[in-house]
Design a protein around this motif. Structure first.
Motif, PDB file in Angstrom:
ATOM      1  N   ALA A  12      17.677  -1.905 -18.246  1.00  0.00           N
ATOM      2  CA  ALA A  12      16.863  -1.027 -17.419  1.00  0.00           C
ATOM      3  C   ALA A  12      17.745  -0.147 -16.552  1.00  0.00           C
ATOM      4  CB  ALA A  12      15.935  -1.852 -16.537  1.00  0.00           C
ATOM      5  N   SER A  13      17.402   1.114 -16.484  1.00  0.00           N
ATOM      6  CA  SER A  13      18.120   2.036 -15.604  1.00  0.00           C
ATOM      7  C   SER A  13      17.468   2.031 -14.233  1.00  0.00           C
ATOM      8  CB  SER A  13      18.088   3.449 -16.178  1.00  0.00           C
ATOM      9  OG  SER A  13      16.753   3.927 -16.182  1.00  0.00           O
ATOM     10  N   GLY A  14      18.143   2.571 -13.239  1.00  0.00           N
ATOM     11  CA  GLY A  14      17.570   2.673 -11.909  1.00  0.00           C
ATOM     12  C   GLY A  14      17.878   1.476 -11.045  1.00  0.00           C
ATOM     13  N   ARG A  15      17.664   1.646  -9.743  1.00  0.00           N
ATOM     14  CA  ARG A  15      18.009   0.613  -8.780  1.00  0.00           C
ATOM     15  C   ARG A  15      16.806  -0.209  -8.348  1.00  0.00           C
ATOM     16  NH1 ARG A  15      21.201   4.089  -4.404  1.00  0.00           N
ATOM     17  NH2 ARG A  15      19.505   5.520  -4.892  1.00  0.00           N
ATOM     18  N   THR A  16      15.645   0.005  -9.008  1.00  0.00           N
ATOM     19  CA  THR A  16      14.431  -0.687  -8.594  1.00  0.00           C
ATOM     20  C   THR A  16      13.996  -1.750  -9.589  1.00  0.00           C
ATOM     21  OG1 THR A  16      13.064   1.012  -9.639  1.00  0.00           O
ATOM     22  CG2 THR A  16      13.611   1.304  -7.302  1.00  0.00           C
ATOM     23  N   PHE A  17      14.896  -2.142 -10.500  1.00  0.00           N
ATOM     24  CA  PHE A  17      14.534  -3.117 -11.532  1.00  0.00           C
ATOM     25  C   PHE A  17      13.950  -4.375 -10.919  1.00  0.00           C
ATOM     26  CE2 PHE A  17      14.694  -5.219 -15.515  1.00  0.00           C
ATOM     27  CZ  PHE A  17      15.206  -6.496 -15.330  1.00  0.00           C
ATOM     28  N   SER A  18      14.510  -4.853  -9.829  1.00  0.00           N
ATOM     29  CA  SER A  18      14.074  -6.116  -9.238  1.00  0.00           C
ATOM     30  C   SER A  18      12.683  -6.034  -8.617  1.00  0.00           C
ATOM     31  CB  SER A  18      15.082  -6.593  -8.190  1.00  0.00           C
ATOM     32  OG  SER A  18      15.168  -5.653  -7.148  1.00  0.00           O
ATOM     33  N   ILE A  40       7.547 -12.061 -17.020  1.00  0.00           N
ATOM     34  CA  ILE A  40       8.310 -12.733 -15.976  1.00  0.00           C
ATOM     35  C   ILE A  40       8.115 -11.970 -14.683  1.00  0.00           C
ATOM     36  CG2 ILE A  40      10.446 -11.476 -16.511  1.00  0.00           C
ATOM     37  CD1 ILE A  40      11.959 -14.121 -15.897  1.00  0.00           C
ATOM     38  N   SER A  41       7.965 -12.711 -13.585  1.00  0.00           N
ATOM     39  CA  SER A  41       7.754 -12.082 -12.284  1.00  0.00           C
ATOM     40  C   SER A  41       9.014 -11.362 -11.824  1.00  0.00           C
ATOM     41  CB  SER A  41       7.337 -13.133 -11.258  1.00  0.00           C
ATOM     42  OG  SER A  41       8.399 -14.066 -11.068  1.00  0.00           O
ATOM     43  N   TRP A  42       8.862 -10.557 -10.755  1.00  0.00           N
ATOM     44  CA  TRP A  42       9.993  -9.749 -10.297  1.00  0.00           C
ATOM     45  C   TRP A  42      11.146 -10.606  -9.788  1.00  0.00           C
ATOM     46  CZ3 TRP A  42      10.980  -9.407  -4.851  1.00  0.00           C
ATOM     47  CH2 TRP A  42      10.006 -10.002  -4.045  1.00  0.00           C
ATOM     48  N   THR A  43      10.862 -11.835  -9.322  1.00  0.00           N
ATOM     49  CA  THR A  43      11.933 -12.722  -8.880  1.00  0.00           C
ATOM     50  C   THR A  43      12.457 -13.602 -10.010  1.00  0.00           C
ATOM     51  OG1 THR A  43      10.413 -14.512  -8.335  1.00  0.00           O
ATOM     52  CG2 THR A  43      10.880 -12.875  -6.593  1.00  0.00           C
TER      53      THR A  43
END
Length: 125
Positions: free
Chosen positions: A24-30, A51-54
């Motif tokens: 994934a590109s970008g800094r908001t993957f998490s 899968i959840s963001w964490t």
């Protein structure tokens, strides 16, 4: 915006294993929950895993439960799908997806905002 690129598909015999990855590109993957869908010829796109963001929560379709494992690395911005005990019925194009919403039906394709281009998985009998 998130751009997703899948890799790791291929041809494998029944009973074998494959590991798909999704960069994934970008800094908001998490900030995104992530999922895998698949689509076989002539069939609708179907939910495989989420899968959840964490990474603390995972969900699976009944057809893959116990055989597939979804995981993520929020440092590497990468999503994975480990597929074991593959069956010919698992043959499909597999898509990586991203969802920033915190509600809705995660089994539906419309829940997800971003999609990769897909990677082909073919399981021979």
């Amino acid at each position: 915006q998130v751009q997703l690129v899948e890799a790791g598909g291929g041809l494998v015999q029944a009973g074998g294993s494959l590991r798909l990855s999704c960069a994934a590109s970008g800094r908001t993957f998490s900030l995104y929950a992530m999922g895998w869908f698949r689509q076989a010829p002539g069939k609708e796109r179907e939910f495989v895993a989420r899968i959840s963001w964490t990474g603390g929560s995972t969900y699976y379709a009944d057809s893959v439960k116990g055989r597939f494992t979804i995981s993520r690395d929020n440092v590497k911005n990468t999503l994975y799908l480990q597929m074991n005990s593959l069956k010919p019925g698992d043959t499909a194009v597999y898509y990586c997806t991203a969802d920033r919403k915190r509600s809705g039906d995660y089994r539906l394709p419309g829940q997800y905002e971003h999609w990769g281009q897909g990677t082909q998985v073919t399981v021979s009998s």
